[in-house]
Design an enzyme around this catalytic site. Sequence first.
Site, PDB file in Angstrom:
ATOM      1  N   ALA A  10     -15.397 -21.209   3.234  1.00 53.71           N
ATOM      2  CA  ALA A  10     -14.905 -22.190   2.252  1.00 53.71           C
ATOM      3  C   ALA A  10     -16.014 -22.705   1.337  1.00 53.71           C
ATOM      4  CB  ALA A  10     -14.243 -23.358   2.986  1.00 53.71           C
ATOM      5  N   ASN A  83     -11.201 -15.558   5.665  1.00 53.35           N
ATOM      6  CA  ASN A  83     -11.760 -15.139   4.377  1.00 53.35           C
ATOM      7  C   ASN A  83     -13.252 -14.835   4.439  1.00 53.35           C
ATOM      8  OD1 ASN A  83     -12.103 -15.278   1.277  1.00 53.35           O
ATOM      9  ND2 ASN A  83     -13.336 -17.013   1.988  1.00 53.35           N
ATOM     10  N   TYR A 149     -18.600  -1.142   4.391  1.00 56.78           N
ATOM     11  CA  TYR A 149     -17.819  -2.280   3.876  1.00 56.78           C
ATOM     12  C   TYR A 149     -16.329  -1.904   3.823  1.00 56.78           C
ATOM     13  CZ  TYR A 149     -15.788  -5.829   0.906  1.00 56.78           C
ATOM     14  OH  TYR A 149     -14.968  -6.814   0.436  1.00 56.78           O
TER      15      TYR A 149
HETATM   16  N1  LIG Z   1     -15.241 -10.796  -4.777  1.00 52.31           N
HETATM   17  C1  LIG Z   1     -14.619  -9.653  -4.643  1.00 52.31           C
HETATM   18  O1  LIG Z   1     -14.636  -8.805  -5.558  1.00 52.31           O
HETATM   19  C2  LIG Z   1     -13.858  -9.340  -3.389  1.00 52.31           C
HETATM   20  C3  LIG Z   1     -12.896  -8.333  -3.464  1.00 52.31           C
HETATM   21  C4  LIG Z   1     -12.161  -8.035  -2.322  1.00 52.31           C
HETATM   22  C5  LIG Z   1     -12.373  -8.733  -1.156  1.00 52.31           C
HETATM   23  N2  LIG Z   1     -13.326  -9.703  -1.103  1.00 52.31           N
HETATM   24  C6  LIG Z   1     -13.487 -10.409   0.181  1.00 52.31           C
HETATM   25  O2  LIG Z   1     -13.149 -11.757  -0.025  1.00 52.31           O
HETATM   26  C7  LIG Z   1     -13.868 -12.593   0.875  1.00 52.31           C
HETATM   27  C8  LIG Z   1     -14.561 -13.690   0.095  1.00 52.31           C
HETATM   28  O3  LIG Z   1     -15.382 -13.110  -0.893  1.00 52.31           O
HETATM   29  P1  LIG Z   1     -16.001 -13.931  -2.111  1.00 52.31           P
HETATM   30  O4  LIG Z   1     -15.941 -13.048  -3.290  1.00 52.31           O
HETATM   31  O5  LIG Z   1     -15.405 -15.275  -2.172  1.00 52.31           O
HETATM   32  O6  LIG Z   1     -17.547 -13.990  -1.634  1.00 52.31           O
HETATM   33  P2  LIG Z   1     -18.603 -15.193  -1.628  1.00 52.31           P
HETATM   34  O7  LIG Z   1     -18.512 -16.000  -2.872  1.00 52.31           O
HETATM   35  O8  LIG Z   1     -19.907 -14.541  -1.289  1.00 52.31           O
HETATM   36  O9  LIG Z   1     -18.134 -16.093  -0.403  1.00 52.31           O
HETATM   37  C9  LIG Z   1     -18.237 -15.640   0.928  1.00 52.31           C
HETATM   38  C10 LIG Z   1     -18.013 -16.804   1.871  1.00 52.31           C
HETATM   39  O10 LIG Z   1     -18.119 -16.310   3.212  1.00 52.31           O
HETATM   40  C11 LIG Z   1     -18.976 -17.171   3.935  1.00 52.31           C
HETATM   41  N3  LIG Z   1     -19.647 -16.450   5.006  1.00 52.31           N
HETATM   42  C12 LIG Z   1     -20.391 -15.317   4.920  1.00 52.31           C
HETATM   43  N4  LIG Z   1     -20.879 -14.987   6.123  1.00 52.31           N
HETATM   44  C13 LIG Z   1     -20.436 -15.943   6.993  1.00 52.31           C
HETATM   45  C14 LIG Z   1     -20.612 -16.182   8.374  1.00 52.31           C
HETATM   46  N5  LIG Z   1     -21.366 -15.373   9.144  1.00 52.31           N
HETATM   47  N6  LIG Z   1     -19.996 -17.244   8.941  1.00 52.31           N
HETATM   48  C15 LIG Z   1     -19.257 -18.074   8.189  1.00 52.31           C
HETATM   49  N7  LIG Z   1     -19.054 -17.914   6.874  1.00 52.31           N
HETATM   50  C16 LIG Z   1     -19.644 -16.864   6.288  1.00 52.31           C
HETATM   51  C17 LIG Z   1     -19.954 -17.749   2.904  1.00 52.31           C
HETATM   52  O11 LIG Z   1     -20.399 -19.035   3.315  1.00 52.31           O
HETATM   53  P3  LIG Z   1     -21.842 -19.391   3.912  1.00 52.31           P
HETATM   54  O12 LIG Z   1     -22.837 -18.481   3.252  1.00 52.31           O
HETATM   55  O13 LIG Z   1     -22.009 -20.841   3.548  1.00 52.31           O
HETATM   56  O14 LIG Z   1     -21.688 -19.183   5.382  1.00 52.31           O
HETATM   57  C18 LIG Z   1     -19.036 -17.908   1.694  1.00 52.31           C
HETATM   58  O15 LIG Z   1     -18.379 -19.141   1.760  1.00 52.31           O
HETATM   59  C19 LIG Z   1     -14.789 -11.657   1.649  1.00 52.31           C
HETATM   60  O16 LIG Z   1     -14.183 -11.323   2.878  1.00 52.31           O
HETATM   61  C20 LIG Z   1     -14.881 -10.431   0.762  1.00 52.31           C
HETATM   62  O17 LIG Z   1     -15.168  -9.260   1.495  1.00 52.31           O
HETATM   63  C21 LIG Z   1     -14.065 -10.033  -2.198  1.00 52.31           C
END
Ligand SMILES: NC(=O)c1ccc[n+]([C@@H]2O[C@H](COP(=O)([O-])OP(=O)(O)OC[C@H]3O[C@@H](n4cnc5c(N)ncnc54)[C@H](OP(=O)(O)O)[C@@H]3O)[C@@H](O)[C@H]2O)c1
Length: 253
Positions: A10, A83, A149
């Site tokens: 979040a 997420n 991934y």
């Molecule tokens: N952006 C895209 O193009 C895209 C497309 C398809 C799917 N997704 C998926 O959507 C999801 C969110 O992506 P996003 O684009 O919002 O990425 P983001 O901006 O990098 O956000 C990722 C979030 O995950 C948290 N996180 C990462 N590792 C963690 C851990 N070990 N424990 C707890 N929290 C963790 C991070 O928080 P902290 O660092 O504070 O822990 C951050 O809040 C992911 O699963 C990603 O694979 C993204």
Amino acid sequence: MSKIALVTGASAGFGAAISRRLIAEGYTVVGAARRLDRLQTLQAELGAAFHPLVMDVTDTAAIDQGCGWISQQFAGLDLLVNNAGLALGVAPAQEASLNDWERMIATNVLGLTRLVHAVLPGMVKRNQGHIINIGSTAGSHPYPGGNVYGATKAFVRQLSLNLRADLWGTQVRVSNIEPGLCGGTEFSLVRLGDTERAAAVYEGADPLTADDIADAVAWVATRPARVNINAVELMPVSQSFAGLKIHRATPAA
Ligand SMILES: NC(=O)c1ccc[n+]([C@@H]2O[C@H](COP(=O)([O-])OP(=O)(O)OC[C@H]3O[C@@H](n4cnc5c(N)ncnc54)[C@H](OP(=O)(O)O)[C@@H]3O)[C@@H](O)[C@H]2O)c1
């Protein structure tokens, strides 16, 4: 009584947008991530309906503790948005870092699975609840450098469907949201480790936004109780499919 949602990841990107949107829909949201300062900034914006929870999803003890805290504070969890996740690197498999692979599996597969394991018995007991996993088009459509991934997101896709099979006869719902190219988050910065390279991914592409994903989550979560949306795959209009590649041998001279 407000419904209770746990949103992992979040502190940024989709998770922050999903938290905002669910609160606008009347939910109380427990927003989990590792960075407390980011969660506190979101709490300052969203007020009492947002509860920050420091929880690293790769840490089993932290998940037990976090879920224990939630069950002490609230009667039960109505919605889990799984997420939290990341991609690391775009190198071909033969050149990729094993450490990167293990971190993706630990977060996207093990972390997500542990949370499902932690919340599912309570949902089944109350015969109510919804798990919304955040998968990816990378789980269905291979691309060079997507190796582990994409494989983690294929796991998420199949786990979501298999949960539906096991939950037959209950009112518990499971959905998988599968976004394509989405900008305005930290995803590409985390993946590539470089602001300029990350910005180039979205240049001229008019990608999806985190609000588009939050919109899909809200729609899936607010269907009538009889409706289970199994999967939603969404892409920006600018993104499409390429054909299969053929490597042709150079004819001998
Ligand atoms: N952006 C895209 O193009 C895209 C497309 C398809 C799917 N997704 C998926 O959507 C999801 C969110 O992506 P996003 O684009 O919002 O990425 P983001 O901006 O990098 O956000 C990722 C979030 O995950 C948290 N996180 C990462 N590792 C963690 C851990 N070990 N424990 C707890 N929290 C963790 C991070 O928080 P902290 O660092 O504070 O822990 C951050 O809040 C992911 O699963 C990603 O694979 C993204």
